[in-house]
Design an enzyme around this catalytic site. Sequence first.
Site, PDB file in Angstrom:
ATOM      1  N   HIS A 135     -12.150  19.774 -17.193  1.00 18.25           N
ATOM      2  CA  HIS A 135     -12.551  19.395 -15.590  1.00 18.25           C
ATOM      3  C   HIS A 135     -11.959  18.251 -15.119  1.00 18.25           C
ATOM      4  CE1 HIS A 135     -15.684  18.963 -12.548  1.00 18.25           C
ATOM      5  NE2 HIS A 135     -15.428  20.333 -12.537  1.00 18.25           N
ATOM      6  N   PHE A 136     -10.936  18.283 -14.559  1.00 16.64           N
ATOM      7  CA  PHE A 136     -10.313  17.036 -14.002  1.00 16.64           C
ATOM      8  C   PHE A 136     -10.035  16.174 -15.252  1.00 16.64           C
ATOM      9  CE2 PHE A 136     -13.159  18.098 -10.299  1.00 16.64           C
ATOM     10  CZ  PHE A 136     -12.114  18.692  -9.584  1.00 16.64           C
TER      11      PHE A 136
END
Length: 139
Positions: free
Chosen positions: A46-47
């Site tokens: 996630h990012f």
Amino acid sequence: MDIREILKLLPHRHPFLLIDRVLEADETRFRVLKNVTYNEPYFVGHFPDHPVMPGVLLLEAMAQAAVASLAKRPELEPGALAFLAGVEEARFKKPVYPGDTLVLEGELLFFRHRIGKVRVRALVGEEERAAAVLTFALA
């Protein structure tokens, strides 16, 4: 309530157990702690270059905090499961990062016939990062 007591109450396990400690809880209010660490599995994808806690997992942590805080209510029978039944007024104001200490605080708005509604805020320090009104049903 420490992690051992939380594990007895909630059916979740790693990586889906998203609370660490119940700091305070009474009939209508609660404060629950979540230490957000870089070791959380969702930070891998996630990012990855700018890791933030996913909003859906923040909502899940808020829901777990609400249910864990109700442990001493007579309606929560041993073995009862609480299911998230609704999300209202959800707002994500600022990201939650690895290293943050998240305090989930809230109040019970009502509880009748195995249906409850809580208002929950997610704070880092004094700053509100997210808030929602959650409905849950006991089964």
